[in-house]
Design a protein around this motif. Structure first.
Motif, short mmCIF file in Angstrom:
data_model
loop_
_atom_site.label_atom_id
_atom_site.label_comp_id
_atom_site.label_asym_id
_atom_site.label_seq_id
_atom_site.Cartn_x
_atom_site.Cartn_y
_atom_site.Cartn_z
N PRO A 148 0.62 -1.11 0.09
CA PRO A 148 -0.22 -0.13 -0.14
C PRO A 148 1.10 1.27 0.16
N MET A 149 0.27 2.07 -0.70
CA MET A 149 1.06 3.42 -1.02
C MET A 149 -0.02 4.55 -0.73
N ALA A 150 0.23 5.41 0.10
CA ALA A 150 -0.54 6.41 0.53
C ALA A 150 -0.28 7.76 -0.34
N GLY A 151 -1.17 8.54 -0.62
CA GLY A 151 -0.97 9.76 -1.46
C GLY A 151 0.21 10.53 -0.76
N LYS A 152 0.78 11.60 -1.42
CA LYS A 152 1.58 12.54 -1.16
C LYS A 152 1.28 13.31 0.19
N VAL A 153 2.18 13.23 1.44
CA VAL A 153 1.83 13.86 2.41
C VAL A 153 2.99 14.60 2.95
N GLU A 154 2.76 15.28 4.15
CA GLU A 154 3.87 16.03 4.77
C GLU A 154 4.05 15.19 6.11
N VAL A 155 5.28 14.92 6.65
CA VAL A 155 5.56 14.23 7.87
C VAL A 155 5.77 15.03 9.02
N ASN A 156 6.29 16.42 8.65
CA ASN A 156 6.78 17.26 9.91
C ASN A 156 5.81 18.54 9.63
N GLY A 157 5.78 19.22 10.92
CA GLY A 157 5.30 20.72 10.80
C GLY A 157 3.77 20.51 11.10
N ASP A 206 1.33 20.70 9.07
CA ASP A 206 0.33 19.66 8.33
C ASP A 206 0.74 18.27 8.31
N ALA A 207 1.62 18.19 9.07
CA ALA A 207 1.97 16.56 9.04
C ALA A 207 0.84 15.65 9.13
N HIS A 208 0.92 14.73 8.35
CA HIS A 208 -0.13 13.79 8.44
C HIS A 208 -0.32 13.11 9.81
N PRO A 209 -1.53 12.88 10.13
CA PRO A 209 -1.68 12.35 11.50
C PRO A 209 -1.02 11.07 12.10
#
Length: 159
Positions: A91-100, A102-105
């Motif tokens: 499984p590959m998620a859509g593009k996310v942010e990992v920091n800051g 707006d980081a994905h939960p």
């Protein structure tokens, strides 16, 4: 506080990845990028997936463009690259942010549960890996420089 099984993410194809569907499985969550020096780690991640999926491992990739703009493409481009270049079928998620802010939960949760070197919560680069046990407990965080194949013993111990 929520657990890993409480989260969801959009897949590259636009569907929903429900982490509750992974209850009872070991998870390896990784932030990825297609134009990074660590991109060949897709090969090792796919090998782990192939080796252990039948026993309960789920690898979940999260493309991220926060580090050097190394994931500039859209969902279709990312999916085609991963499949064509590395045969990725985990499984590959859509593009996310990992920091800051707006980081994905999922990453907000994992980085709080498993801080990095000197207690730093931030993900430092692409291909940071998080191992989660069958009960949904975050167990270990691995640096981007850690080759996926070296995680096999830790995964085996949780299976």
């Amino acid at each position: 506080m929520p657990g890993i099984h409480d989260f969801e993410a959009r897949s590259l194809e636009g569907g929903l990845i429900r982490f509750s569907d992974f209850a009872g499985k070991v998870l390896l969550v990784v932030n990825t990028a297609s134009r990074c020096g660590f991109t060949p780690q897709y090969r090792g991640l796919q090998a782990l997936h192939r080796q252990f999926a039948g026993r309960g491992l789920v690898v979940v990739g999260f493309p991220c463009n926060q580090f050097g703009g190394q994931e500039p493409g859209g969902a279709d481009e990312i999916a085609a690259f991963c499949e064509r270049s590395y045969g990725v079928d985990f499984p590959m998620a859509g593009k996310v942010e990992v920091n800051g802010p707006d980081a994905h939960p999922v990453f907000a949760y994992l980085t709080e549960a498993l801080p990095g070197v000197l207690g730093s919560r931030a993900v430092k680069w692409n291909f940071t890996k998080f191992l989660v046990d069958r009960a949904g407990r975050p167990i270990r965080r691995y640096a981007p420089t850690t080759p996926p194949e070296t995680l096999a013993a830790d995964i085996e111990a949780l299976l």
